[in-house]
Design an enzyme around this catalytic site. Structure first.
Site, short mmCIF file in Angstrom:
data_model
loop_
_atom_site.label_atom_id
_atom_site.label_comp_id
_atom_site.label_asym_id
_atom_site.label_seq_id
_atom_site.Cartn_x
_atom_site.Cartn_y
_atom_site.Cartn_z
N GLY C 247 -14.87 13.82 14.62
CA GLY C 247 -16.28 14.09 14.70
C GLY C 247 -16.06 15.63 14.11
N HIS C 248 -17.94 16.33 13.83
CA HIS C 248 -18.32 17.54 13.78
C HIS C 248 -18.21 18.25 14.54
CE1 HIS C 248 -21.45 15.22 15.57
NE2 HIS C 248 -22.61 16.42 14.75
#
Lengths: 347, 347, 347
Positions: C247-248
């Protein structure tokens, strides 16, 4: 741009700008976290945030904060320009948008793209290198189709949608306005439908379609399958993360959010505003009511009433699950204690 | 087409057509669910189905049903044309196939495709736009290779197979007859094999191959890895859904079905006719016997005897798991009751 | 090549060649498992392996073994050439590399590739068919970019890296030296960041970047998202398998290994040398200490101290989890026993 200019733009936004203090009106060129921001960067803080202590140490030139006196005072003391918002996170999103204006690719069709007969390309459309669009598809105004995208026959892509590199849209799928299909996502592929027979698995032809409403995002390498008959539908404004599977004939309501690696099996019905966290699974034909929140790795096997917050596998109410899980790790001592009681009782 | 024509075609099928009643011999142009069908649509009902009540309300023009008197009577009363089958679902699959004849793309190589030296393209092969086929690969008769597919060196694709857009087949992989490789699937990529050393993870060269037997389907964005030595093999007629991982050196038997997001780790051996539901995981080198059924999210860490029905993580017999799960949600009260007993006992 | 030649090469390797016995110096052309090897194949055995019995039956022409007298004697008796190593598995990896020398594609740009303005291609670079590289990207020396790869604007690919077919690298991503990006992987796509508002989910612009350090591998169809601000970073030498989601804003340390279908949610921090087995999930912003090992399907919701070995969901120490799981399957009898005790107590 100067913080004052940014504030002028944010006044027109939806984040509820309230008060502000320009300080020395710093030049702001991007956003950053409080921890990492420099003098030329903007940061933000939400209501009752565990990060509020960082306001004492951040090097940010300016901060967007909720309207709380202690935060304003702290920023003031430290010489940080600030503005207060009803929704500082939204203010920060709008600020990032202003500071990083999107460059929209020029309209036009790259010479290496292959566009088959009877394809309709509306005005302002950008078609990248090595794109393939099959017969009878319609790409509405201002769509951006990145390199390597493959669009099968009879597809409709709504106005202003963006399809990232190497994504694939299968025949007769319909994608709404302002959707974003991320790289390598697959829309409208054949559902996993087979009939068990003596000779093995016989394919159930998948003659239905996928319909994606407006403002939907589909993450990288996610797949949305079409059904044997009828439709698979993703409701308006629903956001789907990477590596998610949406099975054939699934209906998903409006404004849902599904995190990465969620799987929704064939025929399930998901209401509006449902949030499924990472790696959640929803079984065949289950109905999940509007507003349900399922925490990560949850396995949903039976219908869930609207508004429930659920966890675990099989899914149970989140609060109950938290207590059960806490007891689970005491199982060996529970078993031991029970054994002792039984021994004592049989004496 | 008229229902009577459809019936004539279905007589030659394998679904066991028994009796039928043409009614007013409606024009049928597609299939639909009982709930959504219109006068020009065909629907079906299986034995002892919870949907049988819908026969009273459906607008379908015709239905395929099991040979049950009450169903025949009900259809008759409502003026719905009907036919009875040993396997109505299979009858419906065959009907959909007849009503939606597949359009097979014309043979030929798109001018934008790049075909390297010594590639053998047999008769009837369709090669789409922007396809790349590397040296020495063989594409057998009547294969359909959709746009954007990349085939590495020395691959063999069997007769009548279809590779959907942007799928990738790595070097020396062998794909059987009448297989379907869905969009963005990756066949024959390097297995995840590394040797831990002081300097970090050293790659174990993956010199083996992937062999996919006849009539196999591999879903969108699924990956089938090749091993360090030897082969990874997917048995005849096995169907694999989207986003599935098959690790290096795995052997999967014939006629298996693996739902979306299943992961099978390196060296595992899966028998024939095994069904793995969504998000199931199989650990390294585990052997899963023929006919095993594992319910969704099951984690298989040890060998499983043929024919077992398993659930949970770690996997246990399904019936036991159902009882354990039901007790799990009572854990807080169990702990409380035990505490009370202990308190009473110590008085 | 003759076994003697192979041994000469392995002397220069890092596997710690100790002793050897050429036997009849067989011609060796590849590696295989002990079970399947033929006279012209090499196999290997690790210390205290459950496979050591296979030395009595293998048809391998030569074996790489640990320095154990009984193994040497057994190989000798059976006329199998052998060599002993401190790390026989590493010796086998090095041997496979020697026996299967990588063919590096010729430098050059395929005429069908589209290279935009201001792209820098250093010496020795191979650009395959239908590749697209957008403005301002830099492809350093000796990179191999396979067919169908799409590289957005302002990307840097380090020296000697290989990008497999149809992978996608988004704008401003930076990939280090000697990395391997496998087919259909997506690097630097937009993180899944939205702000809930009355009007629905408003996108948080993802203006950050993905940085992948040297010697990293990213598996097929895995996605590494970029964050709203700052960076997502994958540390040197970390190996990531297929279908993994990062994920970011995630930070992953050096030398980690993440098996297939792992999901790491936004903002998580993973230390060095962490091993996550298949289908593990890590929640938002969690910190996982260096050296942690999480077994398959583990769900990590809270910070984990360095060096812990964890299992289950929510994650608990592995040893505790094994005992709890063993008790879990006895839950029905535990509930029954407790009920009996309560009945007796209330008499």
């Amino acid at each position: 741009m100067r913080f004052s200019q940014l504030i002028s733009s944010l006044e027109k936004g939806n984040a509820g700008l309230q008060d502000h203090q320009l300080g020395n009106d710093p030049e702001i060129n991007n956003g950053a976290s409080l921890e990492k921001a420099t003098q030329s960067q903007l940061s933000f803080l939400e209501k009752i945030s565990h990060l509020s202590g960082q306001l004492s140490t951040t090097n940010a030139g300016a901060v967007l904060i909720p309207s709380e006196d202690n935060l304003k005072t702290k920023a003031q003391e430290r010489g940080i320009a600030w503005a207060t918002f009803t929704n500082p996170r939204l203010g920060f999103a709008e600020a990032l948008e202003i500071l990083n204006p999107k460059t929209i690719p020029n309209a036009g069709v790259h010479p290496s793209a292959v566009i088959e007969a009877d394809v309709q390309l509306e005005e302002g459309v950008h078609i990248g290198a090595h794109v393939f669009i099959d017969k009878g598809s319609v790409i509405k105004a201002n769509c951006v189709i990145h390199p390597g995208v493959v669009i099968y026959e009879g597809v409709v892509i709504g106005e202003g949608s963006e399809l990232h590199a190497n994504s694939v849209v299968h025949r007769k799928s319909s994608i709404g306005k302002k959707c974003v299909i991320h790289s390598n996502a697959v829309i409208g592929s054949e559902g996993f439908g087979f009939v068990p027979t003596k000779g093995g698995w016989t394919k159930m032809p998948q003659t239905g379609v996928v319909i994606i409403e407006d403002l939907v995002e589909i993450g990288c390498s996610s797949s949305i399958d079409r059904p044997a008959v009828g439709e698979t539908r993703i409701g308006e404004g629903t956001k789907i993360d990477n590596l998610v599977q949406i099975g054939h004939g699934v209906t998903i309501g409006k404004g849902c959010a599904m995190a990465s690696q969620v799987g929704v099996a064939g025929g399930a019905k998901i209401g509006n505003g449902v949030i499924l966290a990472g790696q959640v699974g929803v079984a065949n034909r289950v109905e999940v009511g509007s507003g349900v929140i399922a925490s990560s790795k949850c396995g949903i096997h039976t219908d869930i009433a609207p508004g429930e917050v659920i966890s675990g596998f099989p899914a149970i109410p989140n609060r109950l699950w938290l207590r059960c899980s806490a007891t689970f790790r005491r199982l060996p001592e529970i078993a031991k204690s029970l054994k002792d009681l039984n021994r004592d009782a049989s004496r």
